[in-house]
Structure formats: structure tokens, C-alpha cells
Design an enzyme around this catalytic site. Structure first.
Site, short mmCIF file in Angstrom:
data_model
loop_
_atom_site.label_atom_id
_atom_site.label_comp_id
_atom_site.label_asym_id
_atom_site.label_seq_id
_atom_site.Cartn_x
_atom_site.Cartn_y
_atom_site.Cartn_z
N LYS A 168 -17.70 3.93 -4.36
CA LYS A 168 -17.07 4.02 -3.00
C LYS A 168 -18.15 5.34 -2.51
O LYS A 168 -18.02 6.60 -2.64
CB LYS A 168 -15.77 4.92 -3.50
CG LYS A 168 -15.02 5.33 -1.98
CD LYS A 168 -13.44 5.54 -2.06
CE LYS A 168 -13.12 5.41 -0.80
NZ LYS A 168 -11.79 5.50 -0.37
N HIS B 3 -2.73 1.11 -3.11
CA HIS B 3 -4.14 1.70 -2.40
C HIS B 3 -4.29 2.92 -2.61
O HIS B 3 -5.43 3.48 -2.66
CB HIS B 3 -4.18 1.07 -0.74
CG HIS B 3 -5.20 1.40 0.11
ND1 HIS B 3 -6.27 0.71 -0.16
CD2 HIS B 3 -5.64 2.64 0.66
CE1 HIS B 3 -7.19 1.17 0.80
NE2 HIS B 3 -6.81 2.24 1.25
N HIS C 274 -6.93 8.17 -3.75
CA HIS C 274 -6.87 9.38 -3.52
C HIS C 274 -5.82 10.20 -4.26
O HIS C 274 -5.35 10.96 -3.62
CB HIS C 274 -6.39 9.29 -1.76
CG HIS C 274 -6.99 8.71 -0.91
ND1 HIS C 274 -8.38 8.90 -0.29
CD2 HIS C 274 -6.94 7.14 -0.46
CE1 HIS C 274 -8.93 8.10 0.29
NE2 HIS C 274 -8.07 7.13 0.48
#
Length: 305
Positions: A243, A186, A201
Site C-alpha cells: 500500500k 474493506h 484502517h
């Protein structure tokens, strides 16, 4: 007579000193303490409190233990040119091979079991990655020393490496079905759910995807602090999915530094902002545990102040 014996017994329980036992023993070694029960029957001393300054000082040691990588960001519109996160002369940047080796073992779409769940080669890649980032005097070594000193973890560095593998790589279901996710996937690789991007990230992953034509900025990137940026915020399209709320990530640092920083905050201040003063500015690191398994990471990322 029975009442008198009962009162004497109760008095002994309250005043351990009369049995030659220190009065502090009840707090530290009680067989009924929460710490004892949580540790599976092993007596443990209470954790030492960790101050905000200690968190920042340790984070800075981790941050400075590895030099910034020579990455040149763009992320702004140039007339007649497509919007790119990385400059054109960064097209041949060599990624950490232990890190990039993991890319092919995961399926980004939630609801589909990750190949890594049943692949021994993936386990080998995970072990190699953790071993590589745990070198002496590196970010993980610094983190291990601090957490051990504060009584937050027990055991040797090899035990800590095993806990890192579980914390980051243990597969779980994020969609209510098959084992389709993990903290590592993730945070560092990104996922797709309900036709939208979740997580992602990490700059190395973005670089590799932009180089392959799968990652596209939707608007100019934001950097903090502006004088010497260490955190970026971008909105993007990845593999055709957006996103739109943006994603934040640390710039120019190795996966070892990021894993160490996120793990530091997850161990000392999980499920709430962890404030780190990097000198040039204060950055909050947010880590969240999995609701069903609090020992596993659900997400981790830096936040603009």
C-alpha cells in the site's frame, strides 16, 4: 362558471388555513414530500440541522467513553533492527475476541466470494460483535442517543443495531462480479485488488498481521498530533502486496469507538470530510457510500489536517 370553481379550488390548496389545517402541515406531512417517499410511505419530520460543534462534541463523548488501550507504537528505524509498527514488548497484547473472531471469515482477494456470504457461523460472529459494542452507555449507545435526538434515525436501539449490521456487513461486489466485499472488510480487515492493498484502517488488524509476520512497514510511520498522537499514517507491505500511498488509522481505540465515529460521520456528512476537533487537533473523518447502494459504507478513515 367552471373557471371560477377552478380558481376557488386552487386558492384552497394554497391557503390550508381556510380548512382549519396549519399552514406548516404541507411541509411536514405532504404525501408527496421527498421525506415521505424515501421513508416508504411513513410520514417523518424533517431532520434537525447538525452543526460542526455538535459533531465534535458527540465525537468527543464517543472518544472518551472508552479508555485508550495500552498500546505502544514504534514505527521508526533502529540501527540493526527490523522496522516494526509496534514495540517488541507488545507481542502479547490481547485483542478484542469478538472482533478478532471475524478475521477468518473473509478472503482478502477481491473477485473471490467471501466465505462469510454462505456461512451461518459468520452471521453469528457478526451478531455477537454488534451486540458487544452496543452495551449501555458505550460508544454506540451515545451515538444512538444523538442520532435519535436529531431526528436522523427512528426506532429503538435494537432497530439501530440491525441498521448497523446492514450498513457495515451487508456483502456487495467491489470487483463487478461475486459478493467479495463489505464496508467492514474493506475498512477493518483490508483487501487485495490488482496486486495492491486496499483499505485496512485498523490497528488491531495490523497488530495481528505484524505478529504473524505478514505485515511489514515500508518506511517510518507518521503520527498526528506529535504531542499526543491519535492518528497514524503508514506505508506497508501486507502478504507480499504494497500500500504505497499509505493508510491512516486511529490509534489505541477499540473497534466500538471507531465504528461509532465512522457511523456518526456517515449519517450526518457522508461522502465528504467530517471535521472533528479532538482538543489536541482537528481530524477529518472521510466516509464514502457505495455508489450503487448509498445506505452501505464503501470506506471510512481519518485524514491528517
Amino acid at each position: 362558471m367552471l373557471l371560477l370553481k377552478f380558481l376557488v379550488f386552487c386558492s384552497l390548496l394554497i391557503n390550508w388555513g381556510c380548512l382549519g389545517i396549519p399552514s406548516t402541515a404541507l411541509d411536514e406531512t405532504s404525501w408527496h414530500s421527498d421525506a415521505f417517499l424515501r421513508n416508504g410511505g411513513q410520514r417523518t419530520k424533517p431532520k434537525n440541522a447538525v452543526s460542526d460543534k455538535e459533531i465534535s462534541d458527540t465525537a468527543l463523548k464517543i472518544w472518551n467513553s472508552v479508555k485508550d488501550l495500552n498500546v505502544q507504537y514504534d514505527g521508526v528505524t533502529h540501527k540493526g533492527k527490523p522496522l516494526k509498527l509496534f514495540t517488541e514488548n507488545q507481542r502479547t497484547l490481547r485483542l478484542d475476541p469478538y472482533f478478532s473472531r471475524l478475521f477468518g471469515f473473509y478472503n482478502a482477494r477481491l473477485g473471490v466470494e467471501d466465505p462469510c456470504v454462505r456461512t451461518s457461523a459468520c452471521k453469528d460472529a457478526q451478531n455477537s460483535f454488534i451486540e458487544n459494542i452496543s452495551q449501555d452507555k458505550g460508544p454506540i449507545s451515545i451515538l444512538y442517543g444523538f442520532l435519535s435526538e436529531k431526528g436522523i434515525i427512528n426506532g429503538k436501539i435494537k432497530d439501530f443495531r440491525e441498521s448497523l449490521k446492514t450498513m457495515w456487513f451487508e456483502p456487495y461486489n467491489r470487483s463487478g462480479g461475486v459478493l467479495d466485499s463489505s464496508g467492514f472488510e474493506h475498512v477493518f480487515l483490508g483487501e487485495i485488488r490488482n496486486n495492491a492493498v486496499k483499505g485496512l484502517h485498523n490497528w488491531m488488524r495490523m497488530y495481528d498481521e505484524e505478529l504473524g509476520g505478514r505485515f511489514h512497514l515500508n518506511e517510518n510511520a507518521k503520527y498526528f498530533p506529535t504531542a499526543k498522537p491519535s492518528v497514524a499514517d503508514v506505508k506497508f507491505t501486507w502478504n507480499g502486496y504494497q500500500k504505497t500511498q499509505g493508510t491512516t488509522f486511529f490509534m489505541k481505540k477499540s473497534p466500538a469507538v471507531e465504528i461509532a465515529l465512522y457511523t456518526l460521520c456517515f449519517k450526518v456528512q457522508p461522502d465528504k470530510p467530517c471535521s472533528i476537533n479532538f482538543g489536541a487537533g482537528v481530524v477529518n473523518v472521510m466516509t464514502k457510500s457505495l455508489a450503487s447502494q448509498k445506505s452501505l459504507i464503501s470506506t471510512a478513515y481519518p485524514e491528517f489536517p
